[in-house]
Structures are given as structure tokens and as C-alpha cells.
Design an enzyme around this catalytic site. Sequence first.
Site, PDB file in Angstrom:
ATOM      1  N   ASP A 143     -31.565  22.883   0.853  1.00 15.84           N
ATOM      2  CA  ASP A 143     -31.567  23.263   2.264  1.00 15.84           C
ATOM      3  C   ASP A 143     -31.115  24.717   2.379  1.00 15.84           C
ATOM      4  O   ASP A 143     -30.696  25.346   1.397  1.00 15.84           O
ATOM      5  CB  ASP A 143     -30.674  22.343   3.112  1.00 15.84           C
ATOM      6  CG  ASP A 143     -29.257  22.249   2.583  1.00 15.84           C
ATOM      7  OD1 ASP A 143     -28.677  23.299   2.223  1.00 15.84           O
ATOM      8  OD2 ASP A 143     -28.706  21.133   2.513  1.00 15.84           O
TER       9      ASP A 143
ATOM     10  N   LYS B  78     -34.573  21.159   4.898  1.00 17.78           N
ATOM     11  CA  LYS B  78     -34.016  19.819   5.111  1.00 17.78           C
ATOM     12  C   LYS B  78     -33.221  19.799   6.401  1.00 17.78           C
ATOM     13  O   LYS B  78     -32.461  20.712   6.697  1.00 17.78           O
ATOM     14  CB  LYS B  78     -33.105  19.425   3.940  1.00 17.78           C
ATOM     15  CG  LYS B  78     -32.509  18.036   4.053  1.00 17.78           C
ATOM     16  CD  LYS B  78     -31.397  17.823   3.041  1.00 17.78           C
ATOM     17  CE  LYS B  78     -30.122  18.526   3.450  1.00 17.78           C
ATOM     18  NZ  LYS B  78     -28.986  18.231   2.543  1.00 17.78           N
TER      19      LYS B  78
ATOM     20  N   ARG C  89     -30.826  17.135   9.035  1.00 20.47           N
ATOM     21  CA  ARG C  89     -30.116  15.871   9.193  1.00 20.47           C
ATOM     22  C   ARG C  89     -29.879  15.685  10.692  1.00 20.47           C
ATOM     23  O   ARG C  89     -29.186  16.485  11.311  1.00 20.47           O
ATOM     24  CB  ARG C  89     -28.789  15.908   8.431  1.00 20.47           C
ATOM     25  CG  ARG C  89     -28.258  14.550   8.020  1.00 20.47           C
ATOM     26  CD  ARG C  89     -26.926  14.695   7.319  1.00 20.47           C
ATOM     27  NE  ARG C  89     -27.017  15.352   6.038  1.00 20.47           N
ATOM     28  CZ  ARG C  89     -27.224  14.713   4.887  1.00 20.47           C
ATOM     29  NH1 ARG C  89     -27.370  13.409   4.888  1.00 20.47           N
ATOM     30  NH2 ARG C  89     -27.295  15.384   3.756  1.00 20.47           N
TER      31      ARG C  89
ATOM     32  N   GLY D  48       0.783  -1.228   0.000  1.00 16.14           N
ATOM     33  CA  GLY D  48       0.000   0.000   0.000  1.00 16.14           C
ATOM     34  C   GLY D  48       0.811   1.272   0.000  1.00 16.14           C
ATOM     35  O   GLY D  48       0.244   2.369  -0.102  1.00 16.14           O
TER      36      GLY D  48
ATOM     37  N   HIS E 146     -16.846  23.196  -0.417  1.00 17.87           N
ATOM     38  CA  HIS E 146     -18.093  22.899   0.301  1.00 17.87           C
ATOM     39  C   HIS E 146     -18.460  24.017   1.267  1.00 17.87           C
ATOM     40  O   HIS E 146     -19.645  24.305   1.482  1.00 17.87           O
ATOM     41  CB  HIS E 146     -17.940  21.574   1.056  1.00 17.87           C
ATOM     42  CG  HIS E 146     -19.185  21.130   1.756  1.00 17.87           C
ATOM     43  ND1 HIS E 146     -20.334  20.772   1.070  1.00 17.87           N
ATOM     44  CD2 HIS E 146     -19.478  21.000   3.078  1.00 17.87           C
ATOM     45  CE1 HIS E 146     -21.273  20.435   1.940  1.00 17.87           C
ATOM     46  NE2 HIS E 146     -20.785  20.571   3.160  1.00 17.87           N
TER      47      HIS E 146
ATOM     48  N   ASP F 237     -27.293  21.428  -6.010  1.00 16.67           N
ATOM     49  CA  ASP F 237     -26.532  21.065  -4.811  1.00 16.67           C
ATOM     50  C   ASP F 237     -25.054  21.063  -5.181  1.00 16.67           C
ATOM     51  O   ASP F 237     -24.700  20.735  -6.318  1.00 16.67           O
ATOM     52  CB  ASP F 237     -26.953  19.681  -4.314  1.00 16.67           C
ATOM     53  CG  ASP F 237     -26.712  19.508  -2.824  1.00 16.67           C
ATOM     54  OD1 ASP F 237     -26.047  20.369  -2.225  1.00 16.67           O
ATOM     55  OD2 ASP F 237     -27.193  18.503  -2.255  1.00 16.67           O
TER      56      ASP F 237
ATOM     57  N   ARG G 125     -15.991  18.041   3.371  1.00 17.43           N
ATOM     58  CA  ARG G 125     -17.233  18.108   4.152  1.00 17.43           C
ATOM     59  C   ARG G 125     -16.963  18.133   5.654  1.00 17.43           C
ATOM     60  O   ARG G 125     -17.861  18.428   6.443  1.00 17.43           O
ATOM     61  CB  ARG G 125     -18.144  16.926   3.793  1.00 17.43           C
ATOM     62  CG  ARG G 125     -18.598  16.965   2.344  1.00 17.43           C
ATOM     63  CD  ARG G 125     -19.487  15.803   1.978  1.00 17.43           C
ATOM     64  NE  ARG G 125     -20.818  15.914   2.560  1.00 17.43           N
ATOM     65  CZ  ARG G 125     -21.827  15.109   2.263  1.00 17.43           C
ATOM     66  NH1 ARG G 125     -21.652  14.137   1.386  1.00 17.43           N
ATOM     67  NH2 ARG G 125     -23.000  15.266   2.825  1.00 17.43           N
TER      68      ARG G 125
ATOM     69  N   GLY H  95     -29.111  10.647  -1.402  1.00 21.07           N
ATOM     70  CA  GLY H  95     -30.200  10.670  -0.427  1.00 21.07           C
ATOM     71  C   GLY H  95     -30.957  11.978  -0.371  1.00 21.07           C
ATOM     72  O   GLY H  95     -32.182  11.999  -0.235  1.00 21.07           O
ATOM     73  N   THR H  96     -30.244  13.101  -0.490  1.00 18.74           N
ATOM     74  CA  THR H  96     -30.892  14.415  -0.464  1.00 18.74           C
ATOM     75  C   THR H  96     -31.850  14.569  -1.647  1.00 18.74           C
ATOM     76  O   THR H  96     -32.976  15.069  -1.486  1.00 18.74           O
ATOM     77  CB  THR H  96     -29.833  15.529  -0.494  1.00 18.74           C
ATOM     78  OG1 THR H  96     -29.098  15.514   0.735  1.00 18.74           O
ATOM     79  CG2 THR H  96     -30.481  16.896  -0.659  1.00 18.74           C
TER      80      THR H  96
END
Length: 311
Positions: free
Chosen positions: A169, A193, A195, A38, A130, A220, A96, A227-228
Site C-alpha cells: 500500500d 490497497k 481498508r 491473573g 509501525h 510489509d 498499530r 489478509g494483506t
Amino acid sequence: MSNLKIFSDLSHPELAKEICAELQMPLGQANIQIFSNGNPIVEIQECVRGSDVFVIGTQAPPASENFISFCILINALRYASARRITAVIPYLFESRSDKKDRPRIAIVSRLVAQMLETSGINRAIFIDLHAPQIQGFFRLPTDTINGAGLICKFLKQRDLSNYVIVAPDAGEAKKLHPFQELMPQLPLAMLDKRRYAHDEKPTVHKLIGDVGGKVALIIDDEISSGGTIKEAADFFQRLPANERPSEIRVATTHPILSGNAMSTLNQSGIKELIAINTVPVPETKKQATQFEFHLLSPANIIAKTIEIIHT
């Protein structure tokens, strides 16, 4: 353009080639290998001494592996005596995770900024961060390209007289000013919206504005699980018939489309998804759509930004 060189990690080679084609120059030669344990190894295979280097990398699976390889590539260029290194990151890693909204968690995007600086960058370029405060995590110059121009240019090729922009949202509503400036004739609606946990299951409570009989264009900044969008579509279906939109179309800057996102979007009944090619979308996902899927290339605008910074 003298002393300008473009390099790329393994995250989005197609976009890197498009950017080089716009700049009419070859992609820099570097060998990036991942050992069986890795661990990555990077070798710069051409002279970069005294060069103005732009390094292209984005968050794409495997995200952690790609980020470490990106940092090592930057560090290799630094030790190869590049004069200046600019990181070109269409979708910032861990963007995020930009605030501490629960006890005992990390602000990972700040850590990412510190790691990039330690790797050796002098500047960074992003597309639609974001959250604006992420720029403050960097102690060096940053530039953010707004993706609204690309999306609006594409949309303006059609009749928009029955469209309404829908923010999924309140947070996203704040980011829609560029769209309103470029398409001022379109009305705006917003979904309330919420969460309630750190999962991908949002709940829509109410609609502010009118979408009855109109084409609802949900905008968005990124779509991860879908999901949104699914929750918004389900909410619209629960409205009285005369208050529902005639159809739902979606625009986003970052088509992350993780896991079963394509299946979720297919179930939502949307007619179209417009996205910017900031992260690679596998061909299998493109072929799995039951809606129109348009992927817009940011290569031209990134190339122009590179030219401006270089000169």
C-alpha cells in the site's frame, strides 16, 4: 562491561538468551510469577544498585498480561536503585493504534508510552516502529533499529536480477527507502490497497508498476492475519497471464501471525516468508507452513546497540 545488566520478561526468553550470548554475559535473575487471579508479582533476585540495566520485552500473547508484567519488572528495577533503565522492545505493544482515525477511540500507543515512562524507563529501543510519530509520544530518548539491513543481507545471498519490490500500500511504500538504498538495482511496484473498516479485510484496486514474469517480493512491516498478503496474491491472479508475477515471496519485520494467519498464507500460494524474530513464533505454526520460512535473529544488532548506548 562493568555495571551492565540484562533482564527479560516472559514474552521472548529465547531472544533474550541470544542477546546475552552475543554480549557474553548472563541474563539477570528475576522471578516473575502470575497468580491464579491473573496478577503478576516480580522479584529482582540480584543487586542492581547503580547498574545500567537493559530490559527486554515484546508484544506476544498474552499481550496485555505480558505488558503489565514488563512494566512491573521495570518498576521493580527502579525501586531496586538501578542507575539507568533502557527498555528494549523489538515489537512495541499496541503500535498499530497510533492515531485517532475514528471518533471516540483512544490513541493506545501514546498511552503505552506514558505507562512505560511512569514505570521508570530512561530510554527505549525499538525495531521498525509501525509509524515514526510514535517516537514523539515518548518524552525521553528513543532509538529505532531498522530491520531492512538484516533482510537485505539475507536476500543478497541469492540472484536478485528478476526481483521487483512490491509495497502492499502507499503507506508501506514510504517505508521502503532503506530497502531501495541497500538494493538500488531492484525496481519498485505498489499496490493500491484500501481498508474500509477496522477489520482485517483489505481490498486491492490496482497495481502501479510492472511485475509481469518477475519475482514479486512483497515487503510489509508486519503480518498479523495474513489478509494483506492473501489479497495481494489474489489480485495478481486476476491480472492477465502476461502481467502476473512468476512467483510471490514475502519479507516482514514482525511475524505476528495471529489466529489462522498460517492457513491464510498457505492459501495465498506464496513461495517464501522471510521474517525477523521480534516476536516468538510457536513451533506448531512453523511446522504448518507450505512455503519456505526463514526467521532471522536480531540478537547481534540489538547487542551492538546495547554496547553503543552503554559505553
